[in-house]
Design a protein around this motif. Structure first.
Motif, PDB file in Angstrom:
ATOM      1  N   PHE A 159       0.812  -1.209   0.000  1.00 54.43           N
ATOM      2  CA  PHE A 159       0.000   0.000   0.000  1.00 54.43           C
ATOM      3  C   PHE A 159       0.848   1.263   0.000  1.00 54.43           C
ATOM      4  O   PHE A 159       2.068   1.225   0.130  1.00 54.43           O
ATOM      5  CB  PHE A 159      -0.945  -0.009   1.205  1.00 54.43           C
ATOM      6  N   GLN A 160       0.166   2.395  -0.112  1.00 53.38           N
ATOM      7  CA  GLN A 160       0.823   3.684  -0.294  1.00 53.38           C
ATOM      8  C   GLN A 160       1.641   4.114   0.925  1.00 53.38           C
ATOM      9  O   GLN A 160       2.775   4.549   0.789  1.00 53.38           O
ATOM     10  CB  GLN A 160      -0.244   4.749  -0.595  1.00 53.38           C
ATOM     11  N   ASN A 161       1.065   4.003   2.098  1.00 54.09           N
ATOM     12  CA  ASN A 161       1.711   4.511   3.306  1.00 54.09           C
ATOM     13  C   ASN A 161       2.297   3.347   4.106  1.00 54.09           C
ATOM     14  O   ASN A 161       1.555   2.620   4.764  1.00 54.09           O
ATOM     15  CB  ASN A 161       0.692   5.282   4.158  1.00 54.09           C
ATOM     16  N   PRO A 162       3.608   3.154   4.095  1.00 57.44           N
ATOM     17  CA  PRO A 162       4.191   1.986   4.766  1.00 57.44           C
ATOM     18  C   PRO A 162       4.063   2.042   6.285  1.00 57.44           C
ATOM     19  O   PRO A 162       4.049   1.007   6.938  1.00 57.44           O
ATOM     20  CB  PRO A 162       5.658   2.020   4.332  1.00 57.44           C
ATOM     21  N   TYR A 163       3.966   3.235   6.840  1.00 58.79           N
ATOM     22  CA  TYR A 163       3.833   3.320   8.293  1.00 58.79           C
ATOM     23  C   TYR A 163       2.420   2.968   8.732  1.00 58.79           C
ATOM     24  O   TYR A 163       2.225   2.288   9.749  1.00 58.79           O
ATOM     25  CB  TYR A 163       4.211   4.716   8.790  1.00 58.79           C
TER      26      TYR A 163
ATOM     27  N   ASN B  35       1.893  -2.489  11.706  1.00 59.92           N
ATOM     28  CA  ASN B  35       1.521  -2.326  13.113  1.00 59.92           C
ATOM     29  C   ASN B  35       2.709  -1.757  13.889  1.00 59.92           C
ATOM     30  O   ASN B  35       3.756  -2.406  13.994  1.00 59.92           O
ATOM     31  CB  ASN B  35       1.112  -3.679  13.699  1.00 59.92           C
ATOM     32  N   PRO B  36       2.587  -0.545  14.450  1.00 55.01           N
ATOM     33  CA  PRO B  36       3.739   0.079  15.120  1.00 55.01           C
ATOM     34  C   PRO B  36       4.164  -0.641  16.399  1.00 55.01           C
ATOM     35  O   PRO B  36       5.262  -0.396  16.908  1.00 55.01           O
ATOM     36  CB  PRO B  36       3.229   1.492  15.441  1.00 55.01           C
ATOM     37  N   ARG B  37       3.309  -1.529  16.932  1.00 55.19           N
ATOM     38  CA  ARG B  37       3.637  -2.245  18.166  1.00 55.19           C
ATOM     39  C   ARG B  37       4.343  -3.578  17.909  1.00 55.19           C
ATOM     40  O   ARG B  37       4.745  -4.252  18.853  1.00 55.19           O
ATOM     41  CB  ARG B  37       2.358  -2.516  18.969  1.00 55.19           C
TER      42      ARG B  37
ATOM     43  N   ASP C 219      20.075  -7.743  11.236  1.00 62.26           N
ATOM     44  CA  ASP C 219      19.907  -7.264  12.605  1.00 62.26           C
ATOM     45  C   ASP C 219      18.756  -6.272  12.778  1.00 62.26           C
ATOM     46  O   ASP C 219      18.540  -5.755  13.877  1.00 62.26           O
ATOM     47  CB  ASP C 219      21.211  -6.650  13.122  1.00 62.26           C
ATOM     48  N   CYS C 220      18.011  -5.978  11.706  1.00 61.79           N
ATOM     49  CA  CYS C 220      16.883  -5.047  11.847  1.00 61.79           C
ATOM     50  C   CYS C 220      15.625  -5.755  12.342  1.00 61.79           C
ATOM     51  O   CYS C 220      14.630  -5.105  12.666  1.00 61.79           O
ATOM     52  CB  CYS C 220      16.602  -4.314  10.538  1.00 61.79           C
ATOM     53  N   GLY C 221      15.653  -7.085  12.419  1.00 57.52           N
ATOM     54  CA  GLY C 221      14.482  -7.852  12.837  1.00 57.52           C
ATOM     55  C   GLY C 221      13.888  -7.446  14.166  1.00 57.52           C
ATOM     56  O   GLY C 221      12.670  -7.336  14.300  1.00 57.52           O
ATOM     57  N   PRO C 222      14.696  -7.195  15.218  1.00 56.69           N
ATOM     58  CA  PRO C 222      14.129  -6.838  16.518  1.00 56.69           C
ATOM     59  C   PRO C 222      13.623  -5.394  16.606  1.00 56.69           C
ATOM     60  O   PRO C 222      13.053  -5.008  17.628  1.00 56.69           O
ATOM     61  CB  PRO C 222      15.312  -7.037  17.485  1.00 56.69           C
ATOM     62  N   ARG C 223      13.848  -4.587  15.596  1.00 59.37           N
ATOM     63  CA  ARG C 223      13.448  -3.180  15.655  1.00 59.37           C
ATOM     64  C   ARG C 223      11.948  -3.016  15.405  1.00 59.37           C
ATOM     65  O   ARG C 223      11.268  -3.911  14.916  1.00 59.37           O
ATOM     66  CB  ARG C 223      14.232  -2.368  14.617  1.00 59.37           C
ATOM     67  N   PHE C 224      11.466  -1.786  15.705  1.00 59.90           N
ATOM     68  CA  PHE C 224      10.091  -1.412  15.424  1.00 59.90           C
ATOM     69  C   PHE C 224      10.061  -0.545  14.162  1.00 59.90           C
ATOM     70  O   PHE C 224      11.079   0.069  13.791  1.00 59.90           O
ATOM     71  CB  PHE C 224       9.493  -0.639  16.603  1.00 59.90           C
ATOM     72  N   PRO C 225       8.901  -0.447  13.484  1.00 63.91           N
ATOM     73  CA  PRO C 225       8.839   0.332  12.234  1.00 63.91           C
ATOM     74  C   PRO C 225       9.303   1.787  12.371  1.00 63.91           C
ATOM     75  O   PRO C 225       9.920   2.320  11.449  1.00 63.91           O
ATOM     76  CB  PRO C 225       7.349   0.260  11.868  1.00 63.91           C
ATOM     77  N   HIS C 226       9.027   2.431  13.525  1.00 66.07           N
ATOM     78  CA  HIS C 226       9.401   3.842  13.656  1.00 66.07           C
ATOM     79  C   HIS C 226      10.918   4.043  13.708  1.00 66.07           C
ATOM     80  O   HIS C 226      11.398   5.164  13.540  1.00 66.07           O
ATOM     81  CB  HIS C 226       8.755   4.453  14.909  1.00 66.07           C
TER      82      HIS C 226
ATOM     83  N   ARG D 128      10.786   1.087   5.562  1.00 64.60           N
ATOM     84  CA  ARG D 128       9.469   0.587   5.943  1.00 64.60           C
ATOM     85  C   ARG D 128       8.741  -0.006   4.736  1.00 64.60           C
ATOM     86  O   ARG D 128       8.039  -1.012   4.842  1.00 64.60           O
ATOM     87  CB  ARG D 128       8.636   1.698   6.589  1.00 64.60           C
ATOM     88  N   GLN D 129       8.926   0.630   3.584  1.00 64.74           N
ATOM     89  CA  GLN D 129       8.291   0.075   2.387  1.00 64.74           C
ATOM     90  C   GLN D 129       8.967  -1.229   1.975  1.00 64.74           C
ATOM     91  O   GLN D 129       8.302  -2.143   1.466  1.00 64.74           O
ATOM     92  CB  GLN D 129       8.341   1.096   1.245  1.00 64.74           C
ATOM     93  N   GLN D 130      10.264  -1.356   2.209  1.00 62.19           N
ATOM     94  CA  GLN D 130      10.951  -2.629   1.963  1.00 62.19           C
ATOM     95  C   GLN D 130      10.384  -3.725   2.869  1.00 62.19           C
ATOM     96  O   GLN D 130      10.226  -4.876   2.450  1.00 62.19           O
ATOM     97  CB  GLN D 130      12.452  -2.468   2.199  1.00 62.19           C
ATOM     98  N   ILE D 131      10.078  -3.370   4.107  1.00 65.87           N
ATOM     99  CA  ILE D 131       9.466  -4.320   5.043  1.00 65.87           C
ATOM    100  C   ILE D 131       8.088  -4.746   4.528  1.00 65.87           C
ATOM    101  O   ILE D 131       7.731  -5.931   4.559  1.00 65.87           O
ATOM    102  CB  ILE D 131       9.347  -3.696   6.451  1.00 65.87           C
ATOM    103  N   ALA D 132       7.312  -3.773   4.045  1.00 67.94           N
ATOM    104  CA  ALA D 132       5.984  -4.083   3.506  1.00 67.94           C
ATOM    105  C   ALA D 132       6.085  -5.013   2.297  1.00 67.94           C
ATOM    106  O   ALA D 132       5.264  -5.919   2.128  1.00 67.94           O
ATOM    107  CB  ALA D 132       5.264  -2.794   3.124  1.00 67.94           C
ATOM    108  N   ILE D 133       7.101  -4.802   1.466  1.00 66.80           N
ATOM    109  CA  ILE D 133       7.306  -5.665   0.301  1.00 66.80           C
ATOM    110  C   ILE D 133       7.695  -7.074   0.757  1.00 66.80           C
ATOM    111  O   ILE D 133       7.192  -8.073   0.231  1.00 66.80           O
ATOM    112  CB  ILE D 133       8.380  -5.071  -0.632  1.00 66.80           C
ATOM    113  N   ALA D 134       8.583  -7.163   1.753  1.00 68.92           N
ATOM    114  CA  ALA D 134       8.983  -8.466   2.275  1.00 68.92           C
ATOM    115  C   ALA D 134       7.781  -9.220   2.836  1.00 68.92           C
ATOM    116  O   ALA D 134       7.648 -10.431   2.626  1.00 68.92           O
ATOM    117  CB  ALA D 134      10.046  -8.287   3.355  1.00 68.92           C
ATOM    118  N   ARG D 135       6.918  -8.522   3.546  1.00 68.10           N
ATOM    119  CA  ARG D 135       5.726  -9.175   4.095  1.00 68.10           C
ATOM    120  C   ARG D 135       4.814  -9.674   2.978  1.00 68.10           C
ATOM    121  O   ARG D 135       4.255 -10.777   3.052  1.00 68.10           O
ATOM    122  CB  ARG D 135       4.960  -8.204   4.997  1.00 68.10           C
TER     123      ARG D 135
END
Length: 319
Positions: free
Chosen positions: A98-102, A106-108, A145-152, A159-166
């Motif tokens: 989607f357009q807005n990766p944030y 889920n920020p939590r 090592d970015c796995g334990p981080r949060f989106p913010h 964040r858009q790379q994370i959305a693509i991976a998902r």
């Protein structure tokens, strides 16, 4: 290779209440009789102004909306009205970015959990999920090592790379890309677009790319559909459409693209007049209120989408 996704006379109406004292129900015609096909392994670009219905088509394909009427075919099978296990099977093969990766993450939740959530829902073991998440992070060029981080804690592009991976986690065949770079800066846009192209080649993906950025659509798409007020007004191969647009609306859109060389800039076409409401559209052409080439018949008769050249379709009374 053949038609992988096909929609025929697709309509999506939203009933709304009209009137202050005497309430009456009317339909907002977001998508009104749209037909096109997407070849396997291709990218189909869908362009138009905000509110023209392009995102609604994407959501209908994702089964977020049920169509009012029309047919949807996926790999030769009718998937218009799926339920239960058949719907679950369909959703394994179609995902979205989607357009807005944030807003879409889920920020939590930590990144490894965001990417692995679809796999957990499918019953994968913890070990397999972790292994797959590491593969996906490498695929979208993010560090392990970015796995334990949060989106913010990540940039907008990451964040858009994370959305693509998902979206890629359960190996879909078809992805709806709904303006995936519109909120990114220019350098992040270029990185994401190049990644989308490489992933398509590597994973043999088919895309529906929805955007209002005509330059981006030209870069990615094999075929392009131009929408206006719920209707498809022009459909052609990308190169043919950009070199010689036929519909007056397409011509105005393409004339608005800025070029690096001012001497090659097309003369801007100013669209005067009011945009018609999709709640009560006129019987004739929906563009006639803004068209500089309007004729008398345009106001009474709706033009059909006709093939004026091989693989080039236009809905206009000029042809």
């Amino acid at each position: 290779m053949g038609t992988f996704i096909e929609i025929k006379e697709l309509k999506k109406y939203f009933p709304i209440e009209s009137g202050f004292i005497k309430k009456s129900k009317v339909d907002l015609k977001a998508v009104d009789g749209v037909s096109f096909g997407i070849e396997e392994g291709d990218t189909f670009g869908l362009v138009g102004e905000s509110g023209c219905g392009k995102t609604t088509i994407g959501k209908v394909l994702l089964k977020l909306y049920e169509p009012t009427s029309g047919k949807i075919f996926f790999d030769g099978k009718d998937v218009t009205h799926l339920q239960g296990g058949a719907l679950d099977e369909y959703r394994k093969n179609i995902q979205a970015v989607f357009q807005n990766p944030y807003a879409s993450l889920n920020p939590r939740m930590r990144i490894w959990k965001l990417i692995g959530e679809p796999l957990v829902a499918k019953g994968w073991s913890v070990e397999k999920v972790k292994e797959r998440v590491l593969e996906l992070l490498d695929l979208v060029m993010l560090p392990d090592d970015c796995g334990p981080r949060f989106p913010h804690e990540m940039s907008a592009g990451q964040r858009q790379q994370i959305a693509i991976a998902r979206a890629l986690s359960i190996n879909p065949k078809f992805i709806v890309l709904d303006e995936p770079t519109s909120l990114l800066d220019v350098s992040a846009q270029a990185s994401i677009l190049n990644m989308i192209v490489e992933l398509q080649k590597k994973l043999e993906l088919t895309y529906l790319f929805i955007s209002h950025n005509l330059a981006v659509v030209r870069f990615l798409s094999n075929r392009v559909g131009v929408m206006y007020c719920g209707k498809l007004v022009e459909l052609a191969d990308s190169r043919k459409l950009y070199l010689a647009p036929k519909h007056p609306y397409s011509q105005a859109l393409l004339a608005s693209i800025l070029t690096p060389n001012p001497e090659l800039q097309s003369q801007e076409i100013v669209l005067d007049g009011d945009v018609i409401s999709p709640i009560n559209p006129p019987e004739g052409c929906r563009f006639y209120t803004r068209c500089q080439a309007v004729k008398e018949g345009c106001k009474e008769n709706e033009p059909p989408l006709l093939e004026i050249e091989p693989s080039h379709f236009v809905a206009c009374h000029l042809y």
